[in-house]
Design a protein around this motif. Structure first.
Motif, mmCIF file in Angstrom:
data_model
loop_
_atom_site.group_PDB
_atom_site.id
_atom_site.type_symbol
_atom_site.label_atom_id
_atom_site.label_comp_id
_atom_site.label_asym_id
_atom_site.label_seq_id
_atom_site.Cartn_x
_atom_site.Cartn_y
_atom_site.Cartn_z
ATOM 1 N N LEU A 28 -46.338 -43.078 117.748
ATOM 2 C CA LEU A 28 -45.489 -43.670 118.630
ATOM 3 C C LEU A 28 -45.930 -45.308 119.257
ATOM 4 O O LEU A 28 -45.191 -46.032 119.229
ATOM 5 N N ARG A 29 -47.299 -45.447 119.238
ATOM 6 C CA ARG A 29 -47.802 -46.842 119.390
ATOM 7 C C ARG A 29 -47.779 -47.805 118.417
ATOM 8 O O ARG A 29 -47.329 -48.903 118.290
ATOM 9 N N ASP A 30 -48.277 -47.081 117.238
ATOM 10 C CA ASP A 30 -48.776 -47.996 116.134
ATOM 11 C C ASP A 30 -47.773 -48.009 114.962
ATOM 12 O O ASP A 30 -48.064 -48.748 114.024
ATOM 13 N N ASN A 31 -46.691 -47.011 115.035
ATOM 14 C CA ASN A 31 -45.795 -46.933 114.058
ATOM 15 C C ASN A 31 -46.218 -46.407 112.654
ATOM 16 O O ASN A 31 -45.988 -47.210 111.751
ATOM 17 N N PHE A 32 -47.297 -45.676 112.696
ATOM 18 C CA PHE A 32 -48.091 -45.258 111.511
ATOM 19 C C PHE A 32 -48.125 -43.697 111.584
ATOM 20 O O PHE A 32 -48.663 -43.102 112.439
ATOM 21 N N ILE A 33 -47.276 -43.350 110.552
ATOM 22 C CA ILE A 33 -47.026 -41.880 110.252
ATOM 23 C C ILE A 33 -47.983 -41.234 109.146
ATOM 24 O O ILE A 33 -47.641 -41.648 108.035
ATOM 25 N N HIS A 34 -48.736 -40.450 109.465
ATOM 26 C CA HIS A 34 -49.770 -39.740 108.412
ATOM 27 C C HIS A 34 -48.815 -38.894 107.816
ATOM 28 O O HIS A 34 -48.380 -37.714 108.401
ATOM 29 N N GLY A 35 -48.633 -38.692 106.418
ATOM 30 C CA GLY A 35 -47.897 -37.816 106.044
ATOM 31 C C GLY A 35 -48.531 -36.828 105.162
ATOM 32 O O GLY A 35 -47.600 -35.540 104.658
ATOM 33 N N GLN B 54 -36.125 -47.687 114.752
ATOM 34 C CA GLN B 54 -37.120 -47.237 116.154
ATOM 35 C C GLN B 54 -36.468 -46.866 117.371
ATOM 36 O O GLN B 54 -36.867 -46.019 117.587
ATOM 37 N N HIS B 55 -35.493 -47.340 117.895
ATOM 38 C CA HIS B 55 -34.671 -47.096 118.993
ATOM 39 C C HIS B 55 -34.411 -45.691 118.926
ATOM 40 O O HIS B 55 -34.126 -44.695 119.640
ATOM 41 N N SER B 56 -33.471 -45.458 117.754
ATOM 42 C CA SER B 56 -32.842 -44.345 117.482
ATOM 43 C C SER B 56 -33.613 -43.063 117.102
ATOM 44 O O SER B 56 -33.558 -41.893 117.682
ATOM 45 N N PHE B 57 -35.023 -43.478 116.416
ATOM 46 C CA PHE B 57 -35.907 -42.335 116.503
ATOM 47 C C PHE B 57 -36.522 -41.978 117.729
ATOM 48 O O PHE B 57 -36.694 -40.805 117.888
ATOM 49 N N ALA B 58 -36.787 -42.961 118.640
ATOM 50 C CA ALA B 58 -37.399 -42.378 119.880
ATOM 51 C C ALA B 58 -36.243 -41.519 120.686
ATOM 52 O O ALA B 58 -36.520 -40.517 121.345
ATOM 53 N N SER B 59 -34.885 -42.131 120.537
ATOM 54 C CA SER B 59 -33.793 -41.102 121.110
ATOM 55 C C SER B 59 -33.825 -39.584 120.402
ATOM 56 O O SER B 59 -33.650 -38.881 121.231
ATOM 57 N N LEU C 196 -36.422 -38.201 119.290
ATOM 58 C CA LEU C 196 -37.755 -37.485 119.765
ATOM 59 C C LEU C 196 -37.556 -37.051 121.257
ATOM 60 O O LEU C 196 -37.825 -35.857 121.534
ATOM 61 N N LEU C 197 -36.893 -37.708 122.037
ATOM 62 C CA LEU C 197 -36.695 -37.482 123.388
ATOM 63 C C LEU C 197 -35.646 -36.148 123.284
ATOM 64 O O LEU C 197 -35.880 -35.141 124.070
ATOM 65 N N ALA C 198 -34.566 -36.305 122.501
ATOM 66 C CA ALA C 198 -33.630 -35.235 122.468
ATOM 67 C C ALA C 198 -34.155 -34.075 121.924
ATOM 68 O O ALA C 198 -33.994 -32.771 122.406
ATOM 69 N N LEU C 199 -35.095 -34.067 121.109
ATOM 70 C CA LEU C 199 -36.112 -33.003 120.572
ATOM 71 C C LEU C 199 -36.843 -32.244 121.656
ATOM 72 O O LEU C 199 -36.719 -31.045 121.756
ATOM 73 N N CYS C 200 -37.299 -33.052 122.380
ATOM 74 C CA CYS C 200 -38.223 -32.482 123.308
ATOM 75 C C CYS C 200 -37.395 -31.917 124.729
ATOM 76 O O CYS C 200 -37.976 -31.085 125.368
ATOM 77 N N THR C 201 -36.465 -32.374 125.067
ATOM 78 C CA THR C 201 -35.339 -31.982 126.026
ATOM 79 C C THR C 201 -34.421 -31.090 125.547
ATOM 80 O O THR C 201 -33.790 -30.438 126.456
ATOM 81 N N GLY C 202 -34.212 -30.677 124.192
ATOM 82 C CA GLY C 202 -33.156 -29.948 124.058
ATOM 83 C C GLY C 202 -31.834 -30.366 123.993
ATOM 84 O O GLY C 202 -30.672 -29.540 124.355
ATOM 85 N N ASP C 203 -31.417 -31.800 123.926
ATOM 86 C CA ASP C 203 -30.302 -32.327 124.117
ATOM 87 C C ASP C 203 -29.736 -32.359 122.496
ATOM 88 O O ASP C 203 -29.645 -33.115 121.936
ATOM 89 N N VAL C 204 -28.966 -31.120 122.357
ATOM 90 C CA VAL C 204 -28.443 -30.940 121.242
ATOM 91 C C VAL C 204 -27.400 -31.820 120.804
ATOM 92 O O VAL C 204 -27.333 -32.442 119.652
ATOM 93 N N LEU D 33 -29.360 -34.968 119.916
ATOM 94 C CA LEU D 33 -30.102 -34.568 118.268
ATOM 95 C C LEU D 33 -29.089 -34.573 117.242
ATOM 96 O O LEU D 33 -29.342 -35.359 116.270
ATOM 97 N N GLY D 34 -28.006 -34.121 117.323
ATOM 98 C CA GLY D 34 -26.970 -33.867 116.357
ATOM 99 C C GLY D 34 -26.698 -35.342 115.975
ATOM 100 O O GLY D 34 -26.629 -35.719 114.773
ATOM 101 N N ASP D 35 -26.322 -36.278 116.872
ATOM 102 C CA ASP D 35 -25.863 -37.670 116.721
ATOM 103 C C ASP D 35 -26.905 -38.413 115.863
ATOM 104 O O ASP D 35 -26.561 -39.114 114.957
ATOM 105 N N ARG D 36 -28.165 -38.304 116.220
ATOM 106 C CA ARG D 36 -29.108 -39.159 115.718
ATOM 107 C C ARG D 36 -29.565 -38.571 114.062
ATOM 108 O O ARG D 36 -29.605 -39.332 113.170
ATOM 109 N N LEU D 37 -29.627 -37.100 114.094
ATOM 110 C CA LEU D 37 -29.558 -36.666 112.648
ATOM 111 C C LEU D 37 -28.494 -37.168 111.823
ATOM 112 O O LEU D 37 -28.662 -37.503 110.637
#
Length: 112
Positions: A26-33, A65-70, A72-80, A83-87
């Motif tokens: 989230l801070r460094d935008n570095f994703i270990h695969g 980045q903004h869409s991905f943050a949205s 993650l928030l939808a995933l954590c809050t169960g905002d279906v 979540l669907g919109d972003r996917l």
């Protein structure tokens, strides 16, 4: 047999690794695969953990980045809906039925 000290140490290590990976993500935008236990070295001597094998890494492109943050928030809050919109936004391969897709997401997403 149950060892309370070992269980506390495991819980502490899990929290530290979670904080480290979320910071990278989230801070460094570095994703270990390839994050798994085999890629974490723990030193009993000094209590440090080292994440290794950064051969497969990625980053979220700036325009997502903004869409991905949205997402993650939808995933954590169960905002279906979100979540669907972003996917659907991230889908670049094939067309799909957005209503059916959102329904399928709702069926497999537990309520918050």
């Amino acid at each position: 047999s149950f060892n309370l000290q070992a269980e506390r140490r495991k819980a502490w290590l899990a929290k530290e690794l979670f904080a480290a990976t979320m910071g990278m993500f989230l801070r460094d935008n570095f994703i270990h695969g390839d994050m798994h236990g085999g890629n974490v070295l723990f030193s009993d001597r000094d209590g440090t953990a080292t994440i290794i094998d950064a051969g497969v890494v990625t980053a979220i492109e700036p325009h997502y980045q903004h869409s991905f943050a949205s997402f993650l928030l939808a995933l954590c809050t169960g905002d279906v809906q979100e979540l669907g919109d972003r996917l659907l936004e991230f889908n670049q391969r094939e067309a799909c039925d957005p209503l059916a897709f959102r329904h399928d997401i709702a069926v497999c997403t537990p309520p918050p």
